[in-house]
Design an enzyme around this catalytic site. Structure first.
Site, mmCIF file in Angstrom:
data_model
loop_
_atom_site.group_PDB
_atom_site.id
_atom_site.type_symbol
_atom_site.label_atom_id
_atom_site.label_comp_id
_atom_site.label_asym_id
_atom_site.label_seq_id
_atom_site.Cartn_x
_atom_site.Cartn_y
_atom_site.Cartn_z
ATOM 1 N N ASN A 1 0.793 -1.234 0.000
ATOM 2 C CA ASN A 1 0.000 0.000 0.000
ATOM 3 C C ASN A 1 0.827 1.286 0.000
ATOM 4 O OD1 ASN A 1 0.760 -0.463 2.637
ATOM 5 N ND2 ASN A 1 -1.074 0.486 3.485
ATOM 6 N N CYS B 1 -3.092 1.343 7.045
ATOM 7 C CA CYS B 1 -3.219 0.646 8.335
ATOM 8 C C CYS B 1 -3.833 1.549 9.387
ATOM 9 C CB CYS B 1 -1.853 0.142 8.783
ATOM 10 S SG CYS B 1 -0.607 1.434 8.750
ATOM 11 N N GLU C 1 9.061 1.838 14.349
ATOM 12 C CA GLU C 1 9.980 2.350 13.336
ATOM 13 C C GLU C 1 9.877 3.866 13.374
ATOM 14 O OE1 GLU C 1 9.474 0.428 9.503
ATOM 15 O OE2 GLU C 1 10.211 -1.459 10.328
ATOM 16 N N GLU D 1 4.831 -4.385 12.164
ATOM 17 C CA GLU D 1 3.906 -3.254 11.969
ATOM 18 C C GLU D 1 2.679 -3.855 11.306
ATOM 19 O OE1 GLU D 1 4.644 -0.177 12.862
ATOM 20 O OE2 GLU D 1 6.811 -0.200 13.059
HETATM 21 P P1 NAD Z 1 0.304 -9.360 3.853
HETATM 22 O O1 NAD Z 1 0.471 -9.773 5.264
HETATM 23 O O2 NAD Z 1 -0.551 -10.188 2.977
HETATM 24 O O3 NAD Z 1 1.728 -9.296 3.114
HETATM 25 C C1 NAD Z 1 2.784 -8.491 3.594
HETATM 26 C C2 NAD Z 1 4.100 -9.054 3.055
HETATM 27 O O4 NAD Z 1 4.338 -10.348 3.605
HETATM 28 C C3 NAD Z 1 4.112 -9.241 1.536
HETATM 29 O O5 NAD Z 1 5.413 -8.969 1.071
HETATM 30 C C4 NAD Z 1 3.766 -10.714 1.386
HETATM 31 O O6 NAD Z 1 4.187 -11.263 0.148
HETATM 32 C C5 NAD Z 1 4.522 -11.306 2.550
HETATM 33 N N1 NAD Z 1 4.012 -12.602 3.028
HETATM 34 C C6 NAD Z 1 2.780 -13.124 2.872
HETATM 35 N N2 NAD Z 1 2.707 -14.323 3.508
HETATM 36 C C7 NAD Z 1 3.921 -14.549 4.067
HETATM 37 C C8 NAD Z 1 4.467 -15.587 4.870
HETATM 38 N N3 NAD Z 1 3.752 -16.650 5.225
HETATM 39 N N4 NAD Z 1 5.747 -15.473 5.296
HETATM 40 C C9 NAD Z 1 6.485 -14.383 4.980
HETATM 41 N N5 NAD Z 1 6.015 -13.372 4.219
HETATM 42 C C10 NAD Z 1 4.745 -13.437 3.776
HETATM 43 O O7 NAD Z 1 -0.203 -7.842 3.883
HETATM 44 P P2 NAD Z 1 -0.661 -6.949 2.639
HETATM 45 O O8 NAD Z 1 -1.995 -7.399 2.166
HETATM 46 O O9 NAD Z 1 0.449 -6.838 1.650
HETATM 47 O O10 NAD Z 1 -0.811 -5.522 3.330
HETATM 48 C C11 NAD Z 1 -1.968 -5.087 3.976
HETATM 49 C C12 NAD Z 1 -1.828 -5.237 5.474
HETATM 50 O O11 NAD Z 1 -0.688 -4.523 5.917
HETATM 51 C C13 NAD Z 1 -2.992 -4.658 6.254
HETATM 52 O O12 NAD Z 1 -3.346 -5.543 7.288
HETATM 53 C C14 NAD Z 1 -2.427 -3.368 6.831
HETATM 54 O O13 NAD Z 1 -3.064 -2.935 8.002
HETATM 55 C C15 NAD Z 1 -1.021 -3.738 7.062
HETATM 56 N N6 NAD Z 1 -0.160 -2.553 7.101
HETATM 57 C C16 NAD Z 1 0.352 -2.166 8.297
HETATM 58 C C17 NAD Z 1 1.144 -1.032 8.365
HETATM 59 C C18 NAD Z 1 1.737 -0.585 9.679
HETATM 60 O O14 NAD Z 1 2.721 0.159 9.639
HETATM 61 N N7 NAD Z 1 1.214 -0.991 10.814
HETATM 62 C C19 NAD Z 1 1.418 -0.279 7.215
HETATM 63 C C20 NAD Z 1 0.869 -0.707 6.015
HETATM 64 C C21 NAD Z 1 0.083 -1.853 5.969
#
Ligand code: NAD
Length: 478
Positions: free
Chosen positions: A151, A282, A459, A248
């Site tokens: 995102n 998020c 962070e 995060e």
């Molecule tokens: P996601 O958890 O699906 O994926 C995040 C990353 O992890 C991607 O690079 C993905 O390919 C990888 N991944 C997926 N499964 C994995 C596994 N089993 N082992 C290791 N890596 C794996 O999240 P998303 O859909 O890409 O992003 C949206 C989410 O991110 C939302 O829940 C949002 O709230 C959160 N987010 C949090 C913050 C924050 O700073 N708190 C910021 C942005 C987004």
């Protein structure tokens, strides 16, 4: 626009993937396939970690001031190539060009902040007394793995890499396959301006590549931004093998509106907080908690505000928000809304989604629901779309209890003109970030992160940087 980068960035250059698997990269505004993303195999990931492990000792020995200079050069080059980077992020992630331009600037500022802090990561002399000399040294971990979501593609790599590099670590980044092209560009820029090959590597791919990276015994620290479910499984792997982890994660952030607030300003703020980036943030204000005394005055203002937030072409000037990232995301948000309506929720503002996206892209207009049943899925699950839920409270204590309910603790906003109340609430709210009469006030100098199901560690700011070093305690007796 130049051709999209393909393959993995390992040892200082883009190289072809050993894996033959590739994923489609899609423009979420049109549904068109724009390119291929290599889906790294365990072998690709292992090669990237080897490159990082080879480069790590020399980078750790590089004077901190020199590390800072390289980060400054990265920031300058990002600004020079700002329009290209912003356009690539908008194409890949669907965020509006105004947002991605702002994110290029923020990414440059992030690198500059870490550059300035690099030579200020100092140990301490501890007065133990006697003849001993006790002191601490802050040491890098060695190889850091950074896993990022889709995102805020450029900002995510800039944030994680700038912390890790300033602190003297080598890095392997695994961005989301849904938007990863600017991560590859960032690595190219870093090497172009003088970063030694192997210090920063990027492997593309999905969850399988991510889990191979997290499981690699040579990775001493993992920094992850993404969903709570994935974060928990990563933390379990890190815990089992003794690697440090920062998470995060998701949120369901509340914005509290009190009767004493400037309601027109509060409605505008609520629109930006809930619907900015099509709610794919998020910290999106997924819940708007309104004091009953001002509900009838606020609702028409919110309804007018929601009309401004319509999904449109990310490149057109004046577009408020772009599409959702994928058809799957669109259908998931639709289902959450339809489930709430089926359980009695009413539309307070905006437009309900139909059964299908209205064109080839994954656009959804903003909406706010009220009278949502407690057992509706949207009350528990992160929507990550342009939808918010209005809830009503009668007292400050009730507002705090409602805001703190649920598993998350990422961010919260308060709209009030009563400073004493604001101070009380900032202490009582369970959230890593609290904003009063503002929202999403994020800055490289301010720590960012969540509590409980929203994450571990921070962070940004000095607190964030300190989670990329580990203290060594040294006692000398002669
Ligand atoms: P996601 O958890 O699906 O994926 C995040 C990353 O992890 C991607 O690079 C993905 O390919 C990888 N991944 C997926 N499964 C994995 C596994 N089993 N082992 C290791 N890596 C794996 O999240 P998303 O859909 O890409 O992003 C949206 C989410 O991110 C939302 O829940 C949002 O709230 C959160 N987010 C949090 C913050 C924050 O700073 N708190 C910021 C942005 C987004």
């Amino acid at each position: 626009m130049d051709a999209l980068p393909t393959g993995h960035f390992i040892g200082g250059a883009l190289q072809a993937s050993r894996s033959r698997d590739a994923l489609d990269a899609m423009n979420p505004a049109t549904g068109a396939v724009i390119g291929k993303v290599a889906d790294a195999s365990a072998e690709d990931v292992g090669e990237a970690v080897s490159a990082a492990a080879r480069a790590a000792p020399a980078w750790a020995e590089t004077p901190a001031r020199r590390r800072g200079q390289i980060l400054l050069a990265i920031a300058a080059r990002m600004r020079q190539r700002g329009e290209e980077l912003a356009r690539l992020d908008s194409l890949d992630s669907g965020r509006t060009i105004a947002e991605t331009r702002a994110q290029v600037e923020r990414s440059a500022q992030q690198c500059e902040y870490c550059a300035g802090a690099a030579d200020k990561l100092e140990g301490r002399v501890v007065p133990l007394g006697g003849a001993s000399f006790a002191h601490t040294a802050l040491e890098p971990y060695g190889v850091v793995a950074a896993l990022t979501p889709w995102n805020a593609p450029l900002l995510q790599i800039a944030q994680k890499a700038s912390h890790a590099l300033a602190a003297g670590n080598a890095v392997v980044v695994k961005p989301s396959p849904l938007a990863c092209f600017t991560a590859l560009r960032f690595a190219e820029i870093a090497v172009d301006v003088g970063l030694a090959p192997g210090v920063l590597n990027v492997v593309t791919g999905g969850g399988t590549a991510g889990s191979a990276l997290v499981a690699d015994e040579r990775v001493a620290k993992v920094t992850f931004t993404g969903s709570t479910a994935t974060g928990r499984s990563i933390a379990a792997t890190c815990g089992a093998r003794g690697a440090s982890v920062s998470l995060e994660l998701g949120g369901k952030c509340p914005l509290l509106v009190f009767d004493d607030a400037d309601l027109t300003a509060a409605a505008t703020l609520a629109g930006r907080a809930a619907f900015g980036s099509a709610g794919q943030s998020c910290v999106a204000a997924a819940r708007i908690l309104v004091e009953r005394r001002c509900l009838s005055a606020l609702l028409p203002l919110l309804a007018r505000e929601a009309e401004r937030w319509r999904g449109g072409d990310p490149f057109a000037p004046g577009t408020a928000m772009g599409p959702l990232i994928s058809r799957a995301a669109w259908l998931r948000v639709r289902d959450l809304v339809h489930d709430a309506v089926a359980r009695g929720a009413s539309l307070a503002a905006g437009t309900l989604p139909g059964d299908e996206p209205r064109g080839a892209g994954f656009f959804m207009d903003a909406l706010a629901l009220r009278e949502v049943a407690p057992d509706a899925r949207i009350m528990r699950e992160e929507a990550f779309g342009p939808v918010t839920v209005i809830e009503v409270f009668d007292s400050e204590d009730e507002a705090v209890a409602m805001a703190n309910a649920g598993p998350y603790g990422l961010a919260a906003g308060i709209c009030t003109d009563n400073a004493a109340r604001a101070r009380r609430l900032t202490r009582k709210l369970t959230a890593g970030n609290v904003w009063v009469n503002t929202y999403k006030a994020l800055d490289p100098a301010m720590p960012f992160g969540g509590n409980n199901a929203s994450g571990i560690n921070r962070e940004c700011g000095i607190d964030g940087l300190l989670s990329f070093v580990r203290p060594k305690a040294i006692v000398e007796a002669y």
